[in-house]
Design a protein around this motif. Structure first.
Motif, PDB file in Angstrom:
ATOM      1  N   ASN A  45      24.195  12.791  77.530  1.00 14.34           N
ATOM      2  CA  ASN A  45      23.867  14.142  77.927  1.00 14.34           C
ATOM      3  C   ASN A  45      22.437  14.269  78.462  1.00 14.34           C
ATOM      4  O   ASN A  45      21.483  14.063  77.738  1.00 14.34           O
ATOM      5  N   LEU A  46      22.344  14.585  79.733  1.00 15.52           N
ATOM      6  CA  LEU A  46      21.065  14.835  80.420  1.00 15.52           C
ATOM      7  C   LEU A  46      21.408  15.632  81.668  1.00 15.52           C
ATOM      8  O   LEU A  46      22.581  15.836  81.961  1.00 15.52           O
ATOM      9  N   SER A  47      20.399  16.017  82.440  1.00 17.94           N
ATOM     10  CA  SER A  47      20.723  16.805  83.622  1.00 17.94           C
ATOM     11  C   SER A  47      21.595  15.962  84.563  1.00 17.94           C
ATOM     12  O   SER A  47      21.400  14.756  84.696  1.00 17.94           O
ATOM     13  N   PRO A  48      22.590  16.630  85.208  1.00 17.24           N
ATOM     14  CA  PRO A  48      23.489  15.882  86.098  1.00 17.24           C
ATOM     15  C   PRO A  48      22.756  15.194  87.253  1.00 17.24           C
ATOM     16  O   PRO A  48      23.203  14.150  87.736  1.00 17.24           O
ATOM     17  N   GLN A  49      21.607  15.745  87.668  1.00 17.44           N
ATOM     18  CA  GLN A  49      20.826  15.099  88.738  1.00 17.44           C
ATOM     19  C   GLN A  49      20.297  13.746  88.260  1.00 17.44           C
ATOM     20  O   GLN A  49      20.336  12.757  88.985  1.00 17.44           O
ATOM     21  N   VAL A  50      19.798  13.716  87.030  1.00 21.91           N
ATOM     22  CA  VAL A  50      19.255  12.464  86.482  1.00 21.91           C
ATOM     23  C   VAL A  50      20.395  11.464  86.262  1.00 21.91           C
ATOM     24  O   VAL A  50      20.262  10.278  86.571  1.00 21.91           O
ATOM     25  N   GLN A  51      21.522  11.952  85.775  1.00 24.78           N
ATOM     26  CA  GLN A  51      22.674  11.056  85.574  1.00 24.78           C
ATOM     27  C   GLN A  51      23.078  10.425  86.909  1.00 24.78           C
ATOM     28  O   GLN A  51      23.346   9.231  87.000  1.00 24.78           O
TER      29      GLN A  51
ATOM     30  N   THR B 208      28.564  15.547  79.010  1.00 27.53           N
ATOM     31  CA  THR B 208      27.764  16.664  79.495  1.00 27.53           C
ATOM     32  C   THR B 208      27.916  17.805  78.503  1.00 27.53           C
ATOM     33  O   THR B 208      28.495  17.615  77.433  1.00 27.53           O
ATOM     34  N   MET B 209      27.374  18.967  78.773  1.00 23.94           N
ATOM     35  CA  MET B 209      27.517  20.081  77.836  1.00 23.94           C
ATOM     36  C   MET B 209      27.476  21.412  78.574  1.00 23.94           C
ATOM     37  O   MET B 209      27.112  21.469  79.758  1.00 23.94           O
TER      38      MET B 209
END
Ligand code: AMP
Length: 304
Positions: A119-125, A143-144
């Motif tokens: 779980n982290l920002s989708p941009q970073v993923q 994700t969340m």
């Protein structure tokens, strides 16, 4: 990869000060029961204790991709559980070092076969996926609702690039706008991931792929102390098992789900990462046998 954090947790059984948490921490600790070849991509401030980094290193986790930002603070999250322990409120989210996190993939990380995007920002993923020179055999992500609320378009872009999505039932309903989880699974898989795992807290997990569905129960536990990190522990056990067996078939994913549920069942027994740090692989194997016994039966059809 995922957040490496400080958490402060309140449950009906007690309250903690700042303890170590974070999706990346739980994933790394949990998968270390299955693989000693792990690489983490994350960021902390220089307030993060060296002792935890030493523990991770002792479990075989390569920390070269863990950035330590001088003079900055580690991500902090605080949450309070309701009496049923199935739902919680986020009290505080201080992004700190996560605010400008630019993931670095060290040279010796290139060529990895299995990637778990915690779980982290989708941009970073997505940046992590794009910075890998070779497409891994399997990319899973968590994700969340937080990201569905503030970054849905970014989340959809990242979803289109992964193989497995691991979310809970509430998140599946929010993402798909469908109440039925079977309908939700179709809507979500049309967004990209061929495999969808829906976690149902104390009710186990579902795996959807094509027109196949697998359900695994959670072990009925006498004491649940702190569910924080159960989802990440599940994801770490799942991917650790897949990586160790180097098999991405549906049949093997079923086994990986049991491994993930077994590890998650330990994680909730004490606050934070405490329980994961005291158990052995032997304990995990014994608990997996309890899972097999729990759901195993031989049906005899009677003649009507
Ligand atoms: P889980 O209980 O499996 O949902 O995960 C709990 C962990 O997620 C905690 O240890 C937190 O540090 C971490 N966490 C909470 N919110 C976020 C967020 N917005 N981004 C990244 N990690 C988070």
């Amino acid at each position: 990869m995922g957040s490496v954090a400080f958490d402060a947790i309140e449950t009906p059984f007690g309250k903690t000060d700042k303890i170590i948490g974070g999706a990346g921490t739980y994933i790394a600790l949990s998968s270390s029961f299955y693989t000693k070849d792990q690489k983490i991509v994350a960021v902390v401030g220089d307030d993060f204790p060296q002792s935890m980094l030493d523990i991770l290193a002792s479990k075989g986790v390569d920390l070269e991709g863990l950035q330590i930002k001088k003079g900055e603070k580690t991500f902090f999250w605080s949450g309070r559980y309701h009496n049923d322990m199935n739902s919680r409120d986020t009290l505080v989210t201080e992004l700190n070092v996560l605010e400008h996190f630019d993931p670095i993939i060290p040279e010796n990380y290139q060529g990895v076969d299995y990637v778990m995007l915690g779980n982290l920002s989708p941009q970073v993923q997505r940046a992590v996926i794009e910075r890998l020179e070779k497409r891994p055999k399997l990319i899973a992500m968590d994700t969340m609702n937080f990201w569905m609320d503030i970054a849905l378009d970014e989340l959809k872009k990242t979803l289109s690039m992964v193989d497995v999505l691991i979310i809970n039932d509430e998140e599946a309903r929010q993402l798909s706008k469908e109440y039925s989880l079977v309908k939700a699974s179709k809507v979500i898989r049309a967004m990209g991931p061929k495999y969808l795992i829906i976690k149902k807290g104390e009710h186990g997990a579902l795996l959807f792929h094509g027109d196949k569905v697998f359900f695994a129960p959670a072990l009925p536990l006498e004491d649940v102390f702190d569910p924080t990190g159960a989802g990440d522990t599940f994801a770490g056990g799942f991917m650790g098992y897949i990586a160790a067996s180097d098999d991405t078939s549906f049949e093997n994913m079923k086994r990986a789900i049991i491994a993930g549920l077994a590890l998650a069942s330990f994680s909730v027994e004490k606050f934070g990462t405490e329980r994961l740090l005291e158990i052995s692989r032997n304990d995990v194997d014994t608990r997996i046998e309890e899972f097999v016994a729990l759901a195993n039966f031989e049906m005899v059809q009677t003649v009507g």
